[in-house]
Design a protein around this motif. Structure first.
Motif, short mmCIF file in Angstrom:
data_model
loop_
_atom_site.label_atom_id
_atom_site.label_comp_id
_atom_site.label_asym_id
_atom_site.label_seq_id
_atom_site.Cartn_x
_atom_site.Cartn_y
_atom_site.Cartn_z
N MET A 145 62.11 -22.55 25.64
CA MET A 145 61.89 -23.54 24.58
C MET A 145 60.40 -23.91 24.55
SD MET A 145 65.25 -25.95 24.94
CE MET A 145 66.43 -25.77 23.62
N VAL A 146 59.93 -24.37 23.38
CA VAL A 146 58.49 -24.63 23.24
C VAL A 146 58.14 -26.11 23.28
CG1 VAL A 146 58.16 -22.50 21.91
CG2 VAL A 146 58.53 -24.68 20.70
N GLY A 147 59.15 -26.98 23.27
CA GLY A 147 58.83 -28.41 23.29
C GLY A 147 60.08 -29.25 23.42
N LYS A 148 59.84 -30.57 23.45
CA LYS A 148 60.94 -31.52 23.58
C LYS A 148 60.66 -32.76 22.75
CE LYS A 148 63.78 -33.87 27.10
NZ LYS A 148 65.09 -33.46 26.58
N TRP A 149 61.72 -33.42 22.31
CA TRP A 149 61.56 -34.66 21.57
C TRP A 149 61.01 -35.77 22.47
CZ3 TRP A 149 66.33 -35.93 18.02
CH2 TRP A 149 66.34 -35.03 16.94
#
Ligand code: COA
Ligand code: MG
Length: 304
Positions: free
Chosen positions: A231-235
């Protein structure tokens, strides 16, 4: 991963901002964050939704967002608000909205609906740029259909794992949104499926919220799990979660230097007709070069 000519946008941190709050929207625009989504869905009560549209439009048009990706999260396609959300936001903000985030799709038809509506609006308004689409995967039906959703339309750029609604949809026994003990990692299987589908379609995979914003170590651990599987990011649901996400989802400079070195070593070997070489005691071959290329691609996007 399939070759993609989609816009490349940074999504290491996607900040959720309730669309009713002028104060938080103003604060969000002042923050150094890759992506902000102005929310018309769960953070806005039904009676406040129509008014929140104009609050968001004013914020998109009136504030300086710098390089931040400006996204609006709309209500799902089964509601009475979805079409009006999209029409109002695009007509009101025009080129000042970069992407629309669709909630709770069940299958590809929900994405195709949003895609067609956006195409009509772009044509009607004569917009110079194409508005991107992002979508949450947060229903068990969507998880079963994640592959067809990922390939539903060219406009789609990103799949997000919405673990709060997903936990409810599957009937999982959890209390804190985003905490994922099981005995192992409760969300491993759905996250993994989503990431495979996203990568195969050339989309970004992004991890959803972690509600306990006073637990930075727990948050960082979830970021590391997401990063490890692709994955490339998170909230971020609070400004304090931006920095830890940027830290985890940005490669260290020494990893970037090593990746560039390894790729150079491999290219040199390749030019001499050699497939695998020993570099400082480790094997470098075509697969190694691919893994390192991912780090270099991330670094290039970040501008490292
Ligand atoms: N975006 C922008 N600014 C935010 C913010 C957000 N998501 N969350 C908090 N802030 C601001 C506050 O307004 C405050 O600003 P100030 O220092 O100028 O007064 C500052 O950051 C510190 O906030 P704090 O007092 O610690 O939190 P809070 O009690 O005001 O808010 C929440 C806590 C959880 C209610 C709030 O963070 C929030 O609404 N988050 C988003 C929730 C959401 O969108 N959920 C749906 C998606 S999962
Ligand atoms: Mg949700």
């Amino acid at each position: 991963m399939s070759q993609s000519n989609k816009p490349q946008r940074l999504r290491r941190s996607q900040l959720a901002v309730p669309g009713v709050s002028e104060k938080m929207l103003t604060k969000a625009a002042s923050l150094d964050v890759d992506h902000v989504f102005c929310d018309l869905e769960d953070a806005v009560a039904p009676s406040a939704k129509p008014g929140a549209r104009q609050t968001i439009i004013d914020a998109l048009n009136g504030l300086d967002w710098g390089k931040t990706v400006r996204c609006v999260r709309v209500n799902d396609a089964t509601t009475e608000w979805c079409h009006d959300d999209i029409i109002a936001i695009v007509e009101g903000a025009r080129e000042n909205v970069d992407t629309i985030m669709l909630t709770k799709p069940f299958d590809a038809s929900d994405l195709k609906f949003a895609d067609k509506l956006l195409s009509q609006l772009e044509k009607k308004l004569g917009l110079k740029k194409k508005i991107g689409l992002e979508c949450l995967i947060e229903e068990v039906e969507a998880m079963k259909n994640v592959w067809e959703i990922a390939h539903s339309c060219e406009r789609l750029e990103c799949l997000i794992f919405g673990m709060g609604d997903y936990a409810a949809s599957q009937g999982m026994s959890v209390k804190d949104i985003g905490k994922a003990t099981y005995p192992g990692d409760l969300f491993h299987y759905p996250r993994y499926q989503l990431t495979i589908a996203a990568r195969a379609a050339g989309l970004d995979a992004v991890d959803g919220p972690y509600a306990d914003f006073s637990n930075p170590e727990g948050y960082a651990e979830e970021c590391r799990r997401a990063l490890t599987i692709g994955m490339v990011g998170k909230w971020a649901i609070h400004p304090s979660q931006i920095a830890p996400a940027l830290e985890v989802f940005s490669p260290d400079q020494e990893d970037v230097d090593l990746a560039r070195e390894m790729i150079a070593v491999y290219r040199e070997a390749e030019a001499q007709g050699i497939g695998s070489v020993n570099h400082k005691g480790a094997m470098v071959d075509a697969a190694t070069a691919r893994v390192f290329q991912n780090i270099v691609d991330r670094a290039d996007l970040i501008g490292m």
